[in-house]
Design an enzyme around this catalytic site. Sequence first.
Site, mmCIF file in Angstrom:
data_model
loop_
_atom_site.group_PDB
_atom_site.id
_atom_site.type_symbol
_atom_site.label_atom_id
_atom_site.label_comp_id
_atom_site.label_asym_id
_atom_site.label_seq_id
_atom_site.Cartn_x
_atom_site.Cartn_y
_atom_site.Cartn_z
ATOM 1 N N CYS A 1 0.853 -1.190 0.000
ATOM 2 C CA CYS A 1 0.000 0.000 0.000
ATOM 3 C C CYS A 1 0.889 1.241 0.000
ATOM 4 O O CYS A 1 1.823 1.334 0.793
ATOM 5 C CB CYS A 1 -0.951 0.099 1.176
ATOM 6 N N ARG B 1 4.113 -0.865 -4.503
ATOM 7 C CA ARG B 1 3.678 -1.298 -3.174
ATOM 8 C C ARG B 1 2.294 -1.935 -3.173
ATOM 9 O O ARG B 1 1.799 -2.358 -2.128
ATOM 10 C CB ARG B 1 3.671 -0.105 -2.210
ATOM 11 N N TRP C 1 -2.786 -2.724 -1.673
ATOM 12 C CA TRP C 1 -2.573 -4.170 -1.706
ATOM 13 C C TRP C 1 -3.552 -4.721 -0.677
ATOM 14 O O TRP C 1 -3.420 -4.475 0.518
ATOM 15 C CB TRP C 1 -1.128 -4.509 -1.333
ATOM 16 N N ASN D 1 -2.171 2.403 5.322
ATOM 17 C CA ASN D 1 -1.332 1.259 4.967
ATOM 18 C C ASN D 1 -1.103 0.478 6.261
ATOM 19 O O ASN D 1 -0.637 1.048 7.238
ATOM 20 C CB ASN D 1 -0.001 1.773 4.385
ATOM 21 N N GLY D 2 -1.453 -0.810 6.268
ATOM 22 C CA GLY D 2 -1.265 -1.619 7.467
ATOM 23 C C GLY D 2 -2.507 -2.431 7.763
ATOM 24 O O GLY D 2 -3.360 -2.614 6.896
ATOM 25 N N GLU E 1 16.414 -19.310 -5.142
ATOM 26 C CA GLU E 1 16.144 -17.988 -5.716
ATOM 27 C C GLU E 1 15.575 -18.154 -7.146
ATOM 28 O O GLU E 1 14.617 -17.484 -7.521
ATOM 29 C CB GLU E 1 17.441 -17.164 -5.719
ATOM 30 N N LYS F 1 11.835 -16.885 -8.182
ATOM 31 C CA LYS F 1 11.654 -15.877 -9.237
ATOM 32 C C LYS F 1 10.743 -16.419 -10.327
ATOM 33 O O LYS F 1 9.893 -15.703 -10.846
ATOM 34 C CB LYS F 1 13.027 -15.499 -9.790
ATOM 35 N N GLU G 1 7.132 -16.428 -9.042
ATOM 36 C CA GLU G 1 6.627 -15.060 -8.868
ATOM 37 C C GLU G 1 6.168 -14.426 -10.168
ATOM 38 O O GLU G 1 5.106 -13.830 -10.217
ATOM 39 C CB GLU G 1 7.784 -14.186 -8.353
ATOM 40 N N HIS H 1 15.459 -38.554 -2.014
ATOM 41 C CA HIS H 1 14.661 -38.782 -0.807
ATOM 42 C C HIS H 1 13.201 -38.385 -1.007
ATOM 43 O O HIS H 1 12.477 -38.182 -0.042
ATOM 44 C CB HIS H 1 15.270 -38.036 0.379
ATOM 45 N N LYS I 1 5.616 -5.012 -3.329
ATOM 46 C CA LYS I 1 6.957 -4.892 -2.762
ATOM 47 C C LYS I 1 6.855 -4.259 -1.384
ATOM 48 O O LYS I 1 5.882 -3.571 -1.090
ATOM 49 C CB LYS I 1 7.773 -3.995 -3.683
HETATM 50 C C1 F6R Z 1 11.360 -11.874 -4.307
HETATM 51 C C2 F6R Z 1 11.118 -10.725 -3.464
HETATM 52 C C3 F6R Z 1 10.690 -10.939 -2.056
HETATM 53 C C4 F6R Z 1 11.539 -10.068 -1.106
HETATM 54 C C5 F6R Z 1 11.000 -10.182 0.322
HETATM 55 C C6 F6R Z 1 11.832 -9.395 1.307
HETATM 56 O O1 F6R Z 1 11.658 -11.504 -5.602
HETATM 57 O O2 F6R Z 1 11.258 -9.604 -3.895
HETATM 58 O O3 F6R Z 1 10.766 -12.281 -1.704
HETATM 59 O O4 F6R Z 1 12.866 -10.485 -1.194
HETATM 60 O O5 F6R Z 1 9.679 -9.702 0.366
HETATM 61 O O6 F6R Z 1 11.802 -8.021 1.041
HETATM 62 P P1 F6R Z 1 12.852 -7.036 1.668
HETATM 63 O O7 F6R Z 1 14.177 -7.408 1.117
HETATM 64 O O8 F6R Z 1 12.412 -5.671 1.233
HETATM 65 O O9 F6R Z 1 12.801 -7.221 3.150
#
Ligand code: F6R
Length: 607
Positions: free
Chosen positions: A2, A27, A74, A98-99, A479, A483, A486, A502, A602
Amino acid sequence: MCGICGVVGHRPATPIVFEGLRRLEYRGYDSAGIATLDDGRIERRRAAGKLDNLAAVLEDQPLYGTTGIGHTRWATHGAPTVNNAHPHSTSRVAIVHNGIIENFETLRKELEAAGEVFETETDSETIARLADFHLAAGKSPREAAFATLRRLEGAYAIAMIFAGHEGLMIGARRGAPLAVGFGDGEMFLGSDSLALAPLTRRIAYLDDGDRVIITPEKAEFFDHTGKPVERTIQTTAAIAGSVGKDGYRHFMEKELHEHPLVIGQTLQRMVDPATRKVILPDMPFDLATIPRGVITACGSAYFAGMIGRYWLEEIARLPIDIDVASELRYRNPPLTPGSLGMLISQSGETADTLAALRALRGIGLPVLSVLNVEHSTMARESDVVLGTVAGPEISVASTKAFTAQLTVLACLTIAIARAKGTLDEQGEDELVAALLDLPTRAEQVFAHQDAIRNMARIVAEARDVLYLGRGSAFPVAMEGALKLKEISYIHAEAYAAGEMKHGPISLIDRTVPIVASIPSGPLFEKTLSNLQEAKARGGRLLAFTDEAGADRLSAVAEQTIALPKVHPFVTPIIQTIGVQILAYETALLKGTDVDQPRNLAKSVTVE
Ligand code: F6R
């Protein structure tokens, strides 16, 4: 998670707020809305979905006035509909939030009993209704806002405007970020300095629990008890110009191409060019005597921490406990006194990581944080901050911040190893040389983009993909799988290569491609054996190796990418760039929304 933006001033508020929301859209993009005071009356426009939908609404029905607040959502409580979109308003007050208001059900019942009529399914509307209740009872905006804030439990950043009070806005934060921007005869509120970057570089950050009353001329700050306090105005770095796509199709593509740059910038800050020694800021603890480290983070940052663990244990002989922050914060583990807490976060605002930080400090551990946003809440609450110099990361999926985090963790490993005497001068020279070689090698990865695109054609056809790696290549596999999930919405799982037999080996058939991170080095043969086992069962192998491993692998794998050969210490950094590009190329083939994948946002400021 948000985004909030607000202005009180002398210019039309809507374009300013809208532009701020554009910069905050990472966000959340479930819905958006703006409210202004037009001749003292509250007017608002809202739309479900991305900001472009709100732009269309505003074009049809413009919004006037010089006092305004906006929000990009969000969704937490209530579906992402127009009706649930912020701002929430009554005839007296409009708010953006936001929250999560944890006691909203209790408050809602009380307010309904008192005659307030709710219109949405959100927790946030409670804030507007509670403020309305106090205003209706004759309280001033300030009294009503403060009385409202006193009742709220949970996390919030809030901005409020009041009918009949042009040029007045009240903001508050607890557990979610909020910044005040100082302009010339106008003042701004924003979730971060990025939102305010084109408007002003003079920013003051609210401390947790703070409230602020802003008018075009000034900002008055109060702590959680309502006592007036001073907050420092800081001049932020000039970042306004650096947040375009610069000709790339997506922010993610641009940010992938920034890997060499951000690794180089981060090294410039951490390695003395004259002595080629790692330099760290002064530490309030002695690196030579810390008995253990506790690493915590979320998502990709957690995988960076996993790689850090391999380095710190092997090179610095520092025992490491590691856990995702959402678990660590509630686990109450028996930690060794004197251990060093290490947090990793791009945003510095992630709710779980922040809570873990507070939990670690609460039991007396010093906390060192690896952060990209250096004015973030975690930065303010940490004992030491090691900054990654990755610049603003706009794509929701993290890329360049990850390699910058690894660069910092690699330097930290060297510094701790030196302090503990587990690395001699020659060893340090060798590892620093490997790091300094990285920007050039990272650039060379992009010579393989066409080959990775070919690999993506196989991945894009799959419903499930298995990622494998051993040692520090295991978090690289994690990772890569994250990715892919996502941004392409293809299910992917990562396993330590030795674990395959296993359980996950039963998944293998022609329809489940296996992406392996298998650089040359001590674990190469072991991982190769695991890949042979998969191949013997009909698996299609897609391998990221290096120039030294390519010949052996091409006999086994259907496709092999020979990334630049680097020192084994830094291979996970190079390998990561490869798997991130694979996810990007796959998402392009799938036609998904690369920068703003569905359901995500994000900077996850809620639990
Ligand atoms: C994956 C991604 C998320 C962030 C996670 C932590 O591509 O972007 O998994 O890595 O939300 O975010 P930060 O680093 O901002 O604490």
